[in-house]
Design a protein around this motif. Structure first.
Motif, PDB file in Angstrom:
ATOM      1  N   ALA A   1    -116.786   0.272  20.065  1.00 26.61           N
ATOM      2  CA  ALA A   1    -116.160  -0.730  20.911  1.00 26.61           C
ATOM      3  C   ALA A   1    -116.912  -0.718  22.238  1.00 26.61           C
ATOM      4  CB  ALA A   1    -114.698  -0.393  21.115  1.00 26.61           C
ATOM      5  N   GLN A   2    -116.556  -1.645  23.097  1.00 24.82           N
ATOM      6  CA  GLN A   2    -117.253  -1.730  24.374  1.00 24.82           C
ATOM      7  C   GLN A   2    -116.318  -1.362  25.511  1.00 24.82           C
ATOM      8  OE1 GLN A   2    -118.882  -5.547  25.149  1.00 24.82           O
ATOM      9  NE2 GLN A   2    -120.954  -4.784  25.357  1.00 24.82           N
ATOM     10  N   CYS A   3    -116.829  -0.587  26.451  1.00 24.52           N
ATOM     11  CA  CYS A   3    -116.049  -0.264  27.643  1.00 24.52           C
ATOM     12  C   CYS A   3    -115.793  -1.562  28.411  1.00 24.52           C
ATOM     13  CB  CYS A   3    -116.806   0.719  28.508  1.00 24.52           C
ATOM     14  SG  CYS A   3    -116.085   0.957  30.138  1.00 24.52           S
ATOM     15  N   ALA A   4    -114.541  -1.776  28.794  1.00 24.06           N
ATOM     16  CA  ALA A   4    -114.159  -3.025  29.456  1.00 24.06           C
ATOM     17  C   ALA A   4    -114.731  -3.106  30.873  1.00 24.06           C
ATOM     18  CB  ALA A   4    -112.638  -3.142  29.506  1.00 24.06           C
ATOM     19  N   ARG A   5    -115.230  -1.978  31.405  1.00 26.42           N
ATOM     20  CA  ARG A   5    -115.677  -1.984  32.797  1.00 26.42           C
ATOM     21  C   ARG A   5    -117.197  -2.008  32.897  1.00 26.42           C
ATOM     22  NH1 ARG A   5    -115.472   2.394  36.601  1.00 26.42           N
ATOM     23  NH2 ARG A   5    -115.144   1.698  38.739  1.00 26.42           N
ATOM     24  N   CYS A   6    -117.874  -1.092  32.192  1.00 31.10           N
ATOM     25  CA  CYS A   6    -119.332  -1.012  32.347  1.00 31.10           C
ATOM     26  C   CYS A   6    -120.072  -1.570  31.136  1.00 31.10           C
ATOM     27  CB  CYS A   6    -119.765   0.424  32.623  1.00 31.10           C
ATOM     28  SG  CYS A   6    -119.612   1.513  31.198  1.00 31.10           S
ATOM     29  N   GLY A   7    -119.335  -1.858  30.063  1.00 28.98           N
ATOM     30  CA  GLY A   7    -119.977  -2.468  28.912  1.00 28.98           C
ATOM     31  C   GLY A   7    -120.663  -1.491  27.971  1.00 28.98           C
ATOM     32  N   LYS A   8    -120.575  -0.201  28.310  1.00 33.38           N
ATOM     33  CA  LYS A   8    -121.203   0.821  27.473  1.00 33.38           C
ATOM     34  C   LYS A   8    -120.499   0.876  26.113  1.00 33.38           C
ATOM     35  CE  LYS A   8    -121.010   5.400  28.549  1.00 33.38           C
ATOM     36  NZ  LYS A   8    -121.071   6.463  29.552  1.00 33.38           N
ATOM     37  N   LYS A   9    -121.262   1.148  25.086  1.00 32.23           N
ATOM     38  CA  LYS A   9    -120.669   1.290  23.747  1.00 32.23           C
ATOM     39  C   LYS A   9    -119.945   2.631  23.657  1.00 32.23           C
ATOM     40  CE  LYS A   9    -122.698  -2.238  21.292  1.00 32.23           C
ATOM     41  NZ  LYS A   9    -122.645  -3.172  22.426  1.00 32.23           N
ATOM     42  N   VAL A  10    -118.720   2.578  23.235  1.00 30.26           N
ATOM     43  CA  VAL A  10    -117.961   3.815  23.028  1.00 30.26           C
ATOM     44  C   VAL A  10    -117.344   3.798  21.636  1.00 30.26           C
ATOM     45  CG1 VAL A  10    -117.270   4.709  25.279  1.00 30.26           C
ATOM     46  CG2 VAL A  10    -116.158   2.681  24.407  1.00 30.26           C
ATOM     47  N   GLU A  11    -117.304   4.952  21.039  1.00 29.23           N
ATOM     48  CA  GLU A  11    -116.609   5.015  19.768  1.00 29.23           C
ATOM     49  C   GLU A  11    -115.125   4.811  20.045  1.00 29.23           C
ATOM     50  OE1 GLU A  11    -117.618   7.978  16.747  1.00 29.23           O
ATOM     51  OE2 GLU A  11    -119.175   8.603  18.139  1.00 29.23           O
ATOM     52  N   LYS A  12    -114.512   3.979  19.245  1.00 34.34           N
ATOM     53  CA  LYS A  12    -113.158   3.552  19.553  1.00 34.34           C
ATOM     54  C   LYS A  12    -112.184   4.730  19.685  1.00 34.34           C
ATOM     55  CE  LYS A  12    -110.592  -0.627  18.981  1.00 34.34           C
ATOM     56  NZ  LYS A  12    -110.263  -1.772  18.164  1.00 34.34           N
ATOM     57  N   HIS A  13    -112.302   5.689  18.806  1.00 36.76           N
ATOM     58  CA  HIS A  13    -111.348   6.798  18.883  1.00 36.76           C
ATOM     59  C   HIS A  13    -111.640   7.731  20.055  1.00 36.76           C
ATOM     60  CE1 HIS A  13    -114.649   8.633  16.579  1.00 36.76           C
ATOM     61  NE2 HIS A  13    -114.219   9.774  17.039  1.00 36.76           N
ATOM     62  N   ARG A  14    -112.813   7.602  20.684  1.00 38.13           N
ATOM     63  CA  ARG A  14    -113.128   8.449  21.841  1.00 38.13           C
ATOM     64  C   ARG A  14    -112.901   7.711  23.155  1.00 38.13           C
ATOM     65  NH1 ARG A  14    -118.506  11.673  21.529  1.00 38.13           N
ATOM     66  NH2 ARG A  14    -117.357  12.707  23.174  1.00 38.13           N
ATOM     67  N   GLY A  15    -112.617   6.428  23.079  1.00 39.22           N
ATOM     68  CA  GLY A  15    -112.381   5.655  24.283  1.00 39.22           C
ATOM     69  C   GLY A  15    -110.994   5.917  24.850  1.00 39.22           C
ATOM     70  N   TYR A  16    -110.746   5.372  26.023  1.00 39.98           N
ATOM     71  CA  TYR A  16    -109.468   5.567  26.680  1.00 39.98           C
ATOM     72  C   TYR A  16    -108.806   4.215  26.912  1.00 39.98           C
ATOM     73  CZ  TYR A  16    -111.182  10.255  27.615  1.00 39.98           C
ATOM     74  OH  TYR A  16    -111.670  11.525  27.479  1.00 39.98           O
ATOM     75  N   GLU A  17    -107.555   4.137  26.508  1.00 40.60           N
ATOM     76  CA  GLU A  17    -106.794   2.904  26.715  1.00 40.60           C
ATOM     77  C   GLU A  17    -106.162   2.931  28.090  1.00 40.60           C
ATOM     78  OE1 GLU A  17    -106.436   0.465  23.046  1.00 40.60           O
ATOM     79  OE2 GLU A  17    -105.101   0.292  24.767  1.00 40.60           O
ATOM     80  N   HIS A  18    -106.271   1.823  28.769  1.00 42.52           N
ATOM     81  CA  HIS A  18    -105.594   1.722  30.065  1.00 42.52           C
ATOM     82  C   HIS A  18    -105.235   0.269  30.285  1.00 42.52           C
ATOM     83  CE1 HIS A  18    -104.484   2.842  34.124  1.00 42.52           C
ATOM     84  NE2 HIS A  18    -105.228   1.868  34.597  1.00 42.52           N
ATOM     85  N   GLN A  19    -103.949   0.001  30.440  1.00 37.61           N
ATOM     86  CA  GLN A  19    -103.450  -1.359  30.646  1.00 37.61           C
ATOM     87  C   GLN A  19    -104.057  -2.343  29.647  1.00 37.61           C
ATOM     88  OE1 GLN A  19    -104.135  -2.037  34.823  1.00 37.61           O
ATOM     89  NE2 GLN A  19    -102.298  -0.894  35.384  1.00 37.61           N
ATOM     90  N   GLY A  20    -104.072  -1.928  28.386  1.00 39.78           N
ATOM     91  CA  GLY A  20    -104.515  -2.829  27.329  1.00 39.78           C
ATOM     92  C   GLY A  20    -106.025  -2.942  27.144  1.00 39.78           C
ATOM     93  N   ASN A  21    -106.809  -2.265  27.997  1.00 39.96           N
ATOM     94  CA  ASN A  21    -108.256  -2.311  27.849  1.00 39.96           C
ATOM     95  C   ASN A  21    -108.789  -0.956  27.409  1.00 39.96           C
ATOM     96  OD1 ASN A  21    -108.837  -5.021  28.692  1.00 39.96           O
ATOM     97  ND2 ASN A  21    -108.205  -4.362  30.732  1.00 39.96           N
ATOM     98  N   LEU A  22    -109.970  -0.981  26.830  1.00 40.99           N
ATOM     99  CA  LEU A  22    -110.613   0.261  26.413  1.00 40.99           C
ATOM    100  C   LEU A  22    -111.727   0.604  27.399  1.00 40.99           C
ATOM    101  CD1 LEU A  22    -110.611   2.120  23.686  1.00 40.99           C
ATOM    102  CD2 LEU A  22    -112.875   1.111  23.441  1.00 40.99           C
ATOM    103  N   PHE A  23    -111.756   1.869  27.800  1.00 45.06           N
ATOM    104  CA  PHE A  23    -112.777   2.305  28.756  1.00 45.06           C
ATOM    105  C   PHE A  23    -113.505   3.542  28.249  1.00 45.06           C
ATOM    106  CE2 PHE A  23    -109.480   0.175  31.209  1.00 45.06           C
ATOM    107  CZ  PHE A  23    -110.233  -0.719  31.949  1.00 45.06           C
ATOM    108  N   CYS A  24    -114.754   3.705  28.686  1.00 42.80           N
ATOM    109  CA  CYS A  24    -115.463   4.949  28.399  1.00 42.80           C
ATOM    110  C   CYS A  24    -114.893   6.030  29.321  1.00 42.80           C
ATOM    111  CB  CYS A  24    -116.965   4.776  28.640  1.00 42.80           C
ATOM    112  SG  CYS A  24    -117.437   4.596  30.360  1.00 42.80           S
ATOM    113  N   GLU A  25    -115.259   7.264  29.071  1.00 38.40           N
ATOM    114  CA  GLU A  25    -114.673   8.356  29.839  1.00 38.40           C
ATOM    115  C   GLU A  25    -114.961   8.233  31.338  1.00 38.40           C
ATOM    116  OE1 GLU A  25    -115.349  12.220  28.225  1.00 38.40           O
ATOM    117  OE2 GLU A  25    -114.769  13.210  30.082  1.00 38.40           O
ATOM    118  N   ASP A  26    -116.215   7.917  31.683  1.00 37.15           N
ATOM    119  CA  ASP A  26    -116.588   7.818  33.097  1.00 37.15           C
ATOM    120  C   ASP A  26    -115.733   6.799  33.831  1.00 37.15           C
ATOM    121  OD1 ASP A  26    -118.517   9.716  32.832  1.00 37.15           O
ATOM    122  OD2 ASP A  26    -120.132   8.269  32.512  1.00 37.15           O
ATOM    123  N   CYS A  27    -115.628   5.617  33.241  1.00 42.82           N
ATOM    124  CA  CYS A  27    -114.876   4.549  33.895  1.00 42.82           C
ATOM    125  C   CYS A  27    -113.396   4.904  33.970  1.00 42.82           C
ATOM    126  CB  CYS A  27    -115.063   3.235  33.158  1.00 42.82           C
ATOM    127  SG  CYS A  27    -116.739   2.590  33.319  1.00 42.82           S
TER     128      CYS A  27
END
Ligand code: ZN
Length: 121
Positions: free
Chosen positions: A3-29
């Protein structure tokens, strides 16, 4: 699955991403979003992000940050009191810069007895 990080656009594996207010983010973001320090300090966000883009760490520092780093490098270690005195800066200014430098893995703090020393990472 990617999946794509909603903030920086980096590709993240969906199960390793973080949900926040309905969006998926990479760890850094996600950490950026959660960190109150950076949320209220645009310069910290900028510095950390510049570093994360992979540029040479020291070339991204502000003159003040460089002054702090050179001072600590010269002494090996320094207390906040002596930096406030010798570098002529306010304690809260140092703490703010230290937060950035710590995030960039340039400086860290170490405890000796009841004193905190700041040293190179
Ligand atoms: Zn991201």
């Amino acid at each position: 699955m990617l999946a794509q990080c909603a903030r920086c656009g980096k590709k993240v594996e969906k199960h390793r991403g973080y949900e926040h207010q309905g969006n998926l983010f990479c760890e850094d973001c996600y950490m950026d979003i959660l960190s109150p320090l950076k949320a209220c300090d645009p310069w910290a966000v900028h510095s950390a992000k510049t570093f994360l883009r992979g540029k040479d760490k020291l070339s991204t520092l502000t003159p003040l940050q460089l002054k702090i780093v050179s001072y600590i490098r010269g002494k090996g270690e320094a207390t906040i009191e002596e930096m406030v005195e010798n570098l002529n800066l306010a304690e809260e200014v140092f703490r703010r810069e230290f937060a950035v430098l710590r995030h960039m893995e340039i400086l860290r703090a170490t405890k000796k007895g009841d004193k905190i020393f700041y040293i190179l990472f």
